[in-house]
Design a protein around this motif. Sequence first.
Motif, short mmCIF file in Angstrom:
data_model
loop_
_atom_site.label_atom_id
_atom_site.label_comp_id
_atom_site.label_asym_id
_atom_site.label_seq_id
_atom_site.Cartn_x
_atom_site.Cartn_y
_atom_site.Cartn_z
N UNK A 119 -12.44 -41.14 -8.82
CA UNK A 119 -11.45 -40.64 -9.77
C UNK A 119 -10.99 -41.84 -10.58
N UNK A 120 -10.90 -41.68 -11.90
CA UNK A 120 -10.48 -42.81 -12.74
C UNK A 120 -9.01 -42.68 -13.10
N UNK A 121 -8.23 -43.61 -12.59
CA UNK A 121 -6.81 -43.73 -12.92
C UNK A 121 -6.55 -45.22 -13.08
N UNK A 122 -6.59 -45.70 -14.30
CA UNK A 122 -6.48 -47.14 -14.54
C UNK A 122 -5.12 -47.68 -14.12
N UNK A 123 -5.10 -48.99 -13.88
CA UNK A 123 -3.86 -49.65 -13.49
C UNK A 123 -2.75 -49.40 -14.50
N UNK A 124 -3.10 -49.23 -15.75
CA UNK A 124 -2.10 -49.00 -16.77
C UNK A 124 -1.48 -47.61 -16.77
N UNK A 125 -2.13 -46.65 -16.07
CA UNK A 125 -1.62 -45.28 -16.10
C UNK A 125 -1.42 -44.63 -14.74
N UNK A 126 -1.89 -45.25 -13.68
CA UNK A 126 -1.90 -44.58 -12.39
C UNK A 126 -0.51 -44.19 -11.89
N UNK A 127 0.46 -45.07 -12.05
CA UNK A 127 1.80 -44.73 -11.56
C UNK A 127 2.37 -43.53 -12.31
N UNK A 128 2.04 -43.41 -13.58
CA UNK A 128 2.51 -42.29 -14.38
C UNK A 128 1.80 -40.99 -13.98
N UNK A 129 0.51 -41.06 -13.66
CA UNK A 129 -0.31 -39.86 -13.51
C UNK A 129 -0.64 -39.46 -12.08
N UNK A 130 -0.42 -40.33 -11.11
CA UNK A 130 -0.88 -40.07 -9.75
C UNK A 130 -0.28 -38.80 -9.14
N UNK A 131 0.99 -38.55 -9.36
CA UNK A 131 1.63 -37.40 -8.71
C UNK A 131 1.05 -36.07 -9.18
N UNK A 132 0.63 -36.00 -10.42
CA UNK A 132 0.00 -34.78 -10.93
C UNK A 132 -1.44 -34.66 -10.43
N UNK A 133 -2.15 -35.78 -10.35
CA UNK A 133 -3.56 -35.76 -9.95
C UNK A 133 -3.74 -35.69 -8.44
N UNK A 134 -2.84 -36.35 -7.70
CA UNK A 134 -2.92 -36.39 -6.23
C UNK A 134 -1.51 -36.19 -5.68
N UNK A 135 -1.07 -34.93 -5.58
CA UNK A 135 0.30 -34.68 -5.13
C UNK A 135 0.54 -34.99 -3.65
N UNK A 136 -0.51 -35.04 -2.84
CA UNK A 136 -0.39 -35.27 -1.40
C UNK A 136 -0.18 -36.76 -1.13
N UNK A 137 1.05 -37.15 -0.79
CA UNK A 137 1.35 -38.57 -0.55
C UNK A 137 0.78 -39.06 0.77
N UNK A 138 0.22 -38.16 1.55
CA UNK A 138 -0.43 -38.55 2.80
C UNK A 138 -1.93 -38.72 2.67
N UNK A 139 -2.46 -38.46 1.48
CA UNK A 139 -3.91 -38.57 1.27
C UNK A 139 -4.36 -40.03 1.36
#
Length: 121
Positions: free
Chosen positions: A57-77
């Motif tokens: 999955x591509x989530x660059x360092x510049x955007x991952x903190x902004x987009x991670x919760x929508x793309x991977x909502x499971x904080x235990x993953x």
Amino acid sequence: MSEHSPGFLRLVDDAKSRIEEIAAADVPALLRRSPTALLIDTREDHEWQAGHLRDALHLSKGTIERDIEARVPDTGAPLLLYCGGGFRSALVADNLRKMGYQHAISIAGGWRELREILPLA
């Protein structure tokens, strides 16, 4: 081999004091043990377009903190993070842990090593 600035390296070393890091060589076995683990490429768009791991999955360092919760909502993953060599992914792992992602793991050696041992897209 590293041509990173001293300040950047201090920042990375500080992040590494708080995160889990694994060697690229250990990733295939970890993926076999944890088939739900997500490979996340934290490199820039041009790096991703030049080549990346299959199923990453591509989530660059510049955007991952902004987009991670929508793309991977499971904080235990389990999140296996890679960049070019393991520096930027360490910074990302540190931030994701601060956001509540308990299994954000940086891959030491990053793309430079992973491309030799895992299938490419």
